[in-house]
Design a protein around this motif. Sequence first.
Motif, PDB file in Angstrom:
ATOM      1  N   SER A 199     -22.900   7.082  23.631  1.00  0.00           N
ATOM      2  CA  SER A 199     -23.426   6.133  24.621  1.00  0.00           C
ATOM      3  C   SER A 199     -24.335   6.823  25.633  1.00  0.00           C
ATOM      4  O   SER A 199     -24.976   6.160  26.436  1.00  0.00           O
ATOM      5  N   ASP A 221     -19.525  11.854  15.723  1.00  0.00           N
ATOM      6  CA  ASP A 221     -18.442  12.765  16.108  1.00  0.00           C
ATOM      7  C   ASP A 221     -17.123  12.009  16.104  1.00  0.00           C
ATOM      8  O   ASP A 221     -17.102  10.781  15.975  1.00  0.00           O
ATOM      9  N   ARG A 238     -23.281  15.587  15.094  1.00  0.00           N
ATOM     10  CA  ARG A 238     -24.137  15.388  16.269  1.00  0.00           C
ATOM     11  C   ARG A 238     -24.947  16.633  16.597  1.00  0.00           C
ATOM     12  O   ARG A 238     -26.100  16.543  16.996  1.00  0.00           O
ATOM     13  N   ASP A 292     -13.515   5.869  19.525  1.00  0.00           N
ATOM     14  CA  ASP A 292     -13.997   4.894  20.511  1.00  0.00           C
ATOM     15  C   ASP A 292     -14.444   3.618  19.786  1.00  0.00           C
ATOM     16  O   ASP A 292     -14.033   2.498  20.134  1.00  0.00           O
TER      17      ASP A 292
HETATM   18  O1  LIG Z   1     -20.220   6.667  22.958  1.00  0.00           O
HETATM   19  C1  LIG Z   1     -19.617   7.499  23.613  1.00  0.00           C
HETATM   20  O2  LIG Z   1     -19.924   7.837  24.765  1.00  0.00           O
HETATM   21  C2  LIG Z   1     -18.476   8.212  22.964  1.00  0.00           C
HETATM   22  O3  LIG Z   1     -17.885   7.421  21.985  1.00  0.00           O
HETATM   23  C3  LIG Z   1     -18.971   9.452  22.341  1.00  0.00           C
HETATM   24  O4  LIG Z   1     -19.538   9.409  21.274  1.00  0.00           O
HETATM   25  C4  LIG Z   1     -18.814  10.715  23.090  1.00  0.00           C
HETATM   26  O5  LIG Z   1     -18.693  11.803  22.227  1.00  0.00           O
END
Ligand SMILES: O=C(O)[C@@H](O)C(=O)CO
Length: 424
Positions: free
Chosen positions: A87, A11, A55, A17
């Motif tokens: 995560s 996503d 996802r 991130d």
């Molecule tokens: O890894 C995570 O928690 C975030 O980068 C994520 O993918 C939430 O959509």
Amino acid sequence: MTLALGCIADDYTGASDLANTLTRAGLRTVQTIGIPADDLALPEVDAVVVSLKSRSIEAGLAVSRSRAAETWLRGRGASHVLFKICSTFDSTDAGNIGPVMDALRDDCGEGIVLVTPAFPETGRTVYQGNLFVGAVPLNESPLKDHPLNPMHDSSLVRVLARQSRTQIGLVDLAAVTRGADAVRARLAELAGKGIGAAIIDAVFDRDLETIGLVAAEYRLSVGASGIGLGLARALVSTGKVKSNAAGGESGAAVGGPAACLAGSCSQATLKQIASAEQVMPVFHLDPDRILTGADEAQRALDWARPRLAEGPVLIASSSTPDQVAALQARHGRDAAGHAIEQAMADIAENLVKSGVRRLVVAGGETSGAVVDRLRIPGFLVGVEIAAGVPVLRAVGAGGDMLLALKSGNFGGPEFFSDALRLMR
Ligand SMILES: O=C(O)[C@@H](O)C(=O)CO
Ligand SMILES: Nc1ncnc2c1ncn2[C@@H]1O[C@H](COP(=O)(O)OP(=O)(O)OP(=O)(O)O)[C@@H](O)[C@H]1O
């Protein structure tokens, strides 16, 4: 361009991130939306994170899109590909982590794949194959109420086994603590038994450094930003990448009106919306009106436009778990999610037409719908707003624009003001 690391994110918020983590660890990184078109001018980089919106789609589609991204990345020299998942291991028994992992593993002919969603900086740790979110196991965390993929089992060995064609093993913390050779030995032992993937424990960043060193010797890994950190540090420490200590781009200010959109219903986002109410006007969409065909997006835009000159505004669809469950019971889970995402995309598109150049979006699916509608082909990574959330500068057509795509659970209570302060 020869890539030291290729990444496929399931996503868009997860992709930013990861791009943030790689950048902070010294890798020149760009985030693309899907496989970039041939004419998209990309800077010279060490890593590309191809963002997919895979996802929560049908598993077969997630597989075919991920395979195409893998082919593109390997074609640009990436000998290692990281499949970036959430995560909190967001998935269902139908996928999509297992099916995508199986397909990518077949494609690159790898015997065994390391898998870990650990990301200690945001409180995600894995012990004995069980994922903890802060102090509680996954199945007791707010993820048990996720609108699209409620997580009811903290044992990732079991969760992944239900999704994958291969058997799933465990590399426990004791092996990780003994170091890279112990991990290599354990992997060889599991692979010798025909086991094709192993959940690996990690509690601290130093565990991820050990994991990164070993993972980099394989062609594929699966995990969240933590394993990205380990891989990036391994690439730098083994001299495969020269660290770009400056990290992040710091381009010219963009200015102009700013807006925030929240489609995440996570506890963190609900708290952030409550805090934002103290400092900016907030419009709460009526999800039932969206589902019954009323032009709720237009009502929000009519409310927002006259306010934009005064300062940032926030438009939110987010509701509590009980309200989400009730709406889904009335309209169906997927229909509700999709309709609200499209309303958010309509709002974003029209806000940009009204001059908004700085946009904060909360929620991965919501961000996907918004970024697709705005037809942004990719992002450069700027300063970090909160762990896992950087300022992003859009590249390609569409003019100068700054965005922040916040994963549902990330950021402190003042996230929206924190983001806007850094998005100038
Ligand atoms: O890894 C995570 O928690 C975030 O980068 C994520 O993918 C939430 O959509
Ligand atoms: N009031 C609501 N009732 C039901 N569903 C909602 C409501 N508001 C938003 N949604 C839907 O819930 C889903 C939220 O998913 P999204 O990925 O945007 O947030 P998240 O899961 O918290 O974030 P992340 O994936 O980054 O952790 C979207 O499909 C969104 O359209």
